[in-house]
Design a protein around this motif. Structure first.
Motif, PDB file in Angstrom:
ATOM      1  N   VAL A 286       0.853  -1.186   0.000  1.00  0.00           N
ATOM      2  CA  VAL A 286       0.000   0.000   0.000  1.00  0.00           C
ATOM      3  C   VAL A 286       0.898   1.247   0.000  1.00  0.00           C
ATOM      4  CG1 VAL A 286      -1.792   1.269   1.247  1.00  0.00           C
ATOM      5  CG2 VAL A 286      -1.767  -1.232   1.310  1.00  0.00           C
ATOM      6  N   GLY A 287       0.759   2.061  -1.025  1.00  0.00           N
ATOM      7  CA  GLY A 287       1.562   3.285  -1.104  1.00  0.00           C
ATOM      8  C   GLY A 287       2.814   3.050  -1.925  1.00  0.00           C
ATOM      9  N   LEU A 288       2.792   3.494  -3.181  1.00  0.00           N
ATOM     10  CA  LEU A 288       3.903   3.211  -4.099  1.00  0.00           C
ATOM     11  C   LEU A 288       4.758   4.449  -4.337  1.00  0.00           C
ATOM     12  CD1 LEU A 288       4.281   0.306  -5.163  1.00  0.00           C
ATOM     13  CD2 LEU A 288       1.919   0.752  -4.552  1.00  0.00           C
ATOM     14  N   GLY A 289       5.169   5.080  -3.244  1.00  0.00           N
ATOM     15  CA  GLY A 289       6.180   6.133  -3.359  1.00  0.00           C
ATOM     16  C   GLY A 289       7.550   5.466  -3.505  1.00  0.00           C
ATOM     17  N   GLY A 290       8.607   6.216  -3.191  1.00  0.00           N
ATOM     18  CA  GLY A 290       9.961   5.685  -3.343  1.00  0.00           C
ATOM     19  C   GLY A 290      10.182   4.404  -2.553  1.00  0.00           C
ATOM     20  N   VAL A 291       9.727   4.375  -1.288  1.00  0.00           N
ATOM     21  CA  VAL A 291       9.965   3.201  -0.445  1.00  0.00           C
ATOM     22  C   VAL A 291       9.125   2.024  -0.915  1.00  0.00           C
ATOM     23  CG1 VAL A 291      10.111   2.364   1.914  1.00  0.00           C
ATOM     24  CG2 VAL A 291      10.374   4.789   1.468  1.00  0.00           C
ATOM     25  N   GLY A 292       7.866   2.302  -1.241  1.00  0.00           N
ATOM     26  CA  GLY A 292       6.978   1.238  -1.709  1.00  0.00           C
ATOM     27  C   GLY A 292       7.495   0.573  -2.977  1.00  0.00           C
ATOM     28  N   MET A 293       8.034   1.384  -3.884  1.00  0.00           N
ATOM     29  CA  MET A 293       8.588   0.831  -5.124  1.00  0.00           C
ATOM     30  C   MET A 293       9.795  -0.061  -4.836  1.00  0.00           C
ATOM     31  SD  MET A 293       6.887   1.709  -7.849  1.00  0.00           S
ATOM     32  CE  MET A 293       5.727   2.943  -8.429  1.00  0.00           C
ATOM     33  N   MET A 294      10.639   0.370  -3.876  1.00  0.00           N
ATOM     34  CA  MET A 294      11.773  -0.465  -3.470  1.00  0.00           C
ATOM     35  C   MET A 294      11.262  -1.770  -2.855  1.00  0.00           C
ATOM     36  SD  MET A 294      14.905   0.651  -3.883  1.00  0.00           S
ATOM     37  CE  MET A 294      15.983   2.069  -3.884  1.00  0.00           C
TER      38      MET A 294
ATOM     39  N   ASP B 235      -2.938   7.060  -6.696  1.00  0.00           N
ATOM     40  CA  ASP B 235      -2.387   7.743  -7.875  1.00  0.00           C
ATOM     41  C   ASP B 235      -2.268   6.746  -9.047  1.00  0.00           C
ATOM     42  OD1 ASP B 235      -0.586   8.778  -9.786  1.00  0.00           O
ATOM     43  OD2 ASP B 235       0.377  10.050  -8.284  1.00  0.00           O
ATOM     44  N   ALA B 236      -2.991   7.029 -10.132  1.00  0.00           N
ATOM     45  CA  ALA B 236      -3.028   6.101 -11.275  1.00  0.00           C
ATOM     46  C   ALA B 236      -1.639   5.896 -11.883  1.00  0.00           C
ATOM     47  CB  ALA B 236      -3.997   6.611 -12.338  1.00  0.00           C
ATOM     48  N   SER B 237      -0.812   6.944 -11.904  1.00  0.00           N
ATOM     49  CA  SER B 237       0.512   6.794 -12.515  1.00  0.00           C
ATOM     50  C   SER B 237       1.390   5.863 -11.665  1.00  0.00           C
ATOM     51  CB  SER B 237       1.179   8.156 -12.690  1.00  0.00           C
ATOM     52  OG  SER B 237       1.479   8.723 -11.431  1.00  0.00           O
ATOM     53  N   LYS B 238       1.195   5.892 -10.349  1.00  0.00           N
ATOM     54  CA  LYS B 238       1.976   5.002  -9.486  1.00  0.00           C
ATOM     55  C   LYS B 238       1.483   3.554  -9.627  1.00  0.00           C
ATOM     56  CE  LYS B 238       3.482   8.606  -6.397  1.00  0.00           C
ATOM     57  NZ  LYS B 238       3.247   9.342  -5.155  1.00  0.00           N
ATOM     58  N   ARG B 239       0.171   3.396  -9.823  1.00  0.00           N
ATOM     59  CA  ARG B 239      -0.335   2.034 -10.063  1.00  0.00           C
ATOM     60  C   ARG B 239       0.253   1.481 -11.354  1.00  0.00           C
ATOM     61  NH1 ARG B 239      -5.286   4.423  -8.519  1.00  0.00           N
ATOM     62  NH2 ARG B 239      -6.184   4.289 -10.619  1.00  0.00           N
ATOM     63  N   ALA B 240       0.319   2.321 -12.372  1.00  0.00           N
ATOM     64  CA  ALA B 240       0.883   1.884 -13.651  1.00  0.00           C
ATOM     65  C   ALA B 240       2.355   1.513 -13.487  1.00  0.00           C
ATOM     66  CB  ALA B 240       0.717   2.983 -14.693  1.00  0.00           C
ATOM     67  N   ALA B 241       3.086   2.339 -12.720  1.00  0.00           N
ATOM     68  CA  ALA B 241       4.512   2.061 -12.503  1.00  0.00           C
ATOM     69  C   ALA B 241       4.693   0.748 -11.740  1.00  0.00           C
ATOM     70  CB  ALA B 241       5.160   3.215 -11.736  1.00  0.00           C
ATOM     71  N   ALA B 242       3.804   0.486 -10.783  1.00  0.00           N
ATOM     72  CA  ALA B 242       3.896  -0.760 -10.004  1.00  0.00           C
ATOM     73  C   ALA B 242       3.676  -1.973 -10.901  1.00  0.00           C
ATOM     74  CB  ALA B 242       2.885  -0.739  -8.865  1.00  0.00           C
ATOM     75  N   LEU B 243       2.716  -1.872 -11.810  1.00  0.00           N
ATOM     76  CA  LEU B 243       2.457  -2.988 -12.735  1.00  0.00           C
ATOM     77  C   LEU B 243       3.677  -3.234 -13.616  1.00  0.00           C
ATOM     78  CD1 LEU B 243      -1.250  -2.194 -13.702  1.00  0.00           C
ATOM     79  CD2 LEU B 243      -0.436  -4.153 -12.350  1.00  0.00           C
ATOM     80  N   GLU B 244       4.311  -2.135 -14.014  1.00  0.00           N
ATOM     81  CA  GLU B 244       5.503  -2.255 -14.849  1.00  0.00           C
ATOM     82  C   GLU B 244       6.644  -2.935 -14.084  1.00  0.00           C
ATOM     83  OE1 GLU B 244       7.285   1.351 -17.144  1.00  0.00           O
ATOM     84  OE2 GLU B 244       5.190   0.959 -17.703  1.00  0.00           O
ATOM     85  N   LEU B 245       6.701  -2.695 -12.767  1.00  0.00           N
ATOM     86  CA  LEU B 245       7.764  -3.293 -11.951  1.00  0.00           C
ATOM     87  C   LEU B 245       7.398  -4.698 -11.464  1.00  0.00           C
ATOM     88  CD1 LEU B 245       9.124  -0.314  -9.802  1.00  0.00           C
ATOM     89  CD2 LEU B 245      10.362  -1.596 -11.533  1.00  0.00           C
ATOM     90  N   GLY B 246       6.282  -5.237 -11.940  1.00  0.00           N
ATOM     91  CA  GLY B 246       6.013  -6.646 -11.660  1.00  0.00           C
ATOM     92  C   GLY B 246       4.882  -6.932 -10.697  1.00  0.00           C
ATOM     93  N   ALA B 247       4.131  -5.911 -10.268  1.00  0.00           N
ATOM     94  CA  ALA B 247       2.949  -6.188  -9.445  1.00  0.00           C
ATOM     95  C   ALA B 247       1.947  -6.971 -10.292  1.00  0.00           C
ATOM     96  CB  ALA B 247       2.333  -4.891  -8.943  1.00  0.00           C
ATOM     97  N   ALA B 248       1.285  -7.965  -9.664  1.00  0.00           N
ATOM     98  CA  ALA B 248       0.333  -8.793 -10.403  1.00  0.00           C
ATOM     99  C   ALA B 248      -0.942  -8.010 -10.711  1.00  0.00           C
ATOM    100  CB  ALA B 248      -0.006 -10.042  -9.598  1.00  0.00           C
ATOM    101  N   GLU B 249      -1.378  -7.211  -9.740  1.00  0.00           N
ATOM    102  CA  GLU B 249      -2.558  -6.371  -9.942  1.00  0.00           C
ATOM    103  C   GLU B 249      -2.366  -5.090  -9.145  1.00  0.00           C
ATOM    104  OE1 GLU B 249      -6.522  -7.868 -10.187  1.00  0.00           O
ATOM    105  OE2 GLU B 249      -5.849  -9.937  -9.886  1.00  0.00           O
ATOM    106  N   ALA B 250      -3.039  -4.033  -9.583  1.00  0.00           N
ATOM    107  CA  ALA B 250      -2.942  -2.763  -8.857  1.00  0.00           C
ATOM    108  C   ALA B 250      -4.347  -2.234  -8.620  1.00  0.00           C
ATOM    109  CB  ALA B 250      -2.110  -1.756  -9.644  1.00  0.00           C
TER     110      ALA B 250
END
Ligand SMILES: [Zn+2]
Ligand SMILES: [Zn+2]
Length: 349
Positions: free
Chosen positions: A181-189, A208-223
């Motif tokens: 939950v929360g895909l800022g700098g720490v969440g992405m790490m 934030d839709a752009s952070k959800r998109a970035a998470a999917l790109e980094l391998g999240a199964a669903e956002a």
């Protein structure tokens, strides 16, 4: 040496100049090459954490002013005291900033990051928004050969915080997948380390839709969007009855309420973020749901070493980093405060 220093709480940083420190004993002088800008700098700049309900946790302590923030430090050894062995001038390191007193029980068991008399770089002693910084002992310098220098410093904070939280959550994943939950700098790490640590699906949630998109790109199964009215049902369906562990990298009243509500029986919530607020839950829910809620604060020196090994093994994809000069530090803190930064800003003194 040049610094960007706090001269008064809740005010912009100012350029200050000081004699470049000399080293003695075990001390090492680093010429700072990179220092990451971090959300926790904002609380230090404010001088308090928001506890919710108008309550504040004063974190001013007796920090001497001007005080130099910046704890995500990478640099090159410029000088070392006579007792600082095992390092050489010109070598490149990341500095572990969460340094304790070295004398108490917490320090003795390797939990310096939780010491009550800390000497944390950029938090209780002068840090890395400067051309130079003193590190009290070479044991706090981590060899980052092969790691991009612009992320080496950030690894000591957002990376380590993410890694330590994931380690705590992993044991609960028999109850279901992991939710970040929360895909800022720490969440992405955290997402990166989670992918290295488990084959279970990893879900991400951010408003934030752009952070959800970035998470999917980094391998999240669903956002998922926590503000979506049907989100609980959707996560329940995708996880088969709730997630095994949720890590709250935001740390607000809303994010923690949301995170705990997605956890299956016998699951856990790991609270990492420090946005602030307060949260309540009916007491019977703890036993009835066999619910665990725990906190995680940065990570130990031992965990920092483990994490660096994972990064060196290529388990972590690089995150977007924007480099800015030293005199843009205060501006960068403002941008971070206003949510204008995706990924990381790193200062290059
Ligand atoms: Zn940080
Ligand atoms: Zn201590």
């Amino acid at each position: 040496m040049l610094r960007q220093s706090l001269v008064e709480y809740a005010k912009p940083l100012e350029t200050t100049e000081a004699p470049t420190p000399t080293v003695s004993g075990c001390e090492v002088l680093l010429r700072v090459s990179h220092c990451g800008v971090c959300h926790s700098d904002l609380h230090l700049q404010d001088g308090y954490f928001d506890l919710g309900g108008g309550q504040k946790l004063d974190v001013r302590g007796n920090r001497p002013m001007p005080f130099t923030l910046g704890h995500e430090i990478a640099g090159v050894v410029e000088a070392a005291g006579p007792a600082a062995t095992g390092i050489a001038k010109g070598e490149r390191y990341a500095a572990y900033p969460w340094i304790g007193c070295g004398k108490c029980g917490l320090c003795a068991r390797g939990d310096e990051h939780m010491c009550n008399q800390p000497r944390a770089l950029g938090v209780t002693v002068d840090g890395g928004y400067a051309t130079h910084v003193i590190v009290p002992h070479p044991r706090y310098l981590l060899d980052v050969t092969g790691i991009a220098p612009e992320i080496a410093g950030a690894l000591m904070c957002s990376g380590l915080t993410g890694y330590s939280a994931i380690k705590k959550a992993i044991g609960y994943l028999r109850a279901g997948p992991l939710l970040i939950v929360g895909l800022g700098g720490v969440g992405m790490m955290g997402l990166q380390f989670a992918r290295a640590a488990t084959d279970k699906p990893i879900f991400a949630a951010d408003i934030d839709a752009s952070k959800r998109a970035a998470a999917l790109e980094l391998g999240a199964a669903e956002a998922f969007d926590p503000a979506d009215a049907g989100v609980r049902k959707a996560i329940g369906k995708a996880s088969g009855g709730g997630v095994g562990a949720a890590i709250d990298f935001a740390g607000s009243a809303n994010s923690l309420s949301f995170a705990q509500a997605q956890v299956a029986k016998a699951g856990a919530v790991v609270v990492v973020g420090l946005i602030g607020g307060s949260f309540s839950l009916p007491v019977p829910m703890f036993p009835l749901r066999a619910l665990t809620i725990m906190g995680s604060y940065v990570g130990s020196l031992g965990e920092a070493r483990e994490m660096i090994d994972l990064v060196k093994a290529g388990k972590v994809a690089p995150i977007p980093v924007e480099l800015r000069p030293l005199d843009k530090t205060s501006r960068s803190l403002d941008d971070l405060r206003q949510g204008k930064i995706v990924g990381r800003v790193v200062i290059t003194p």
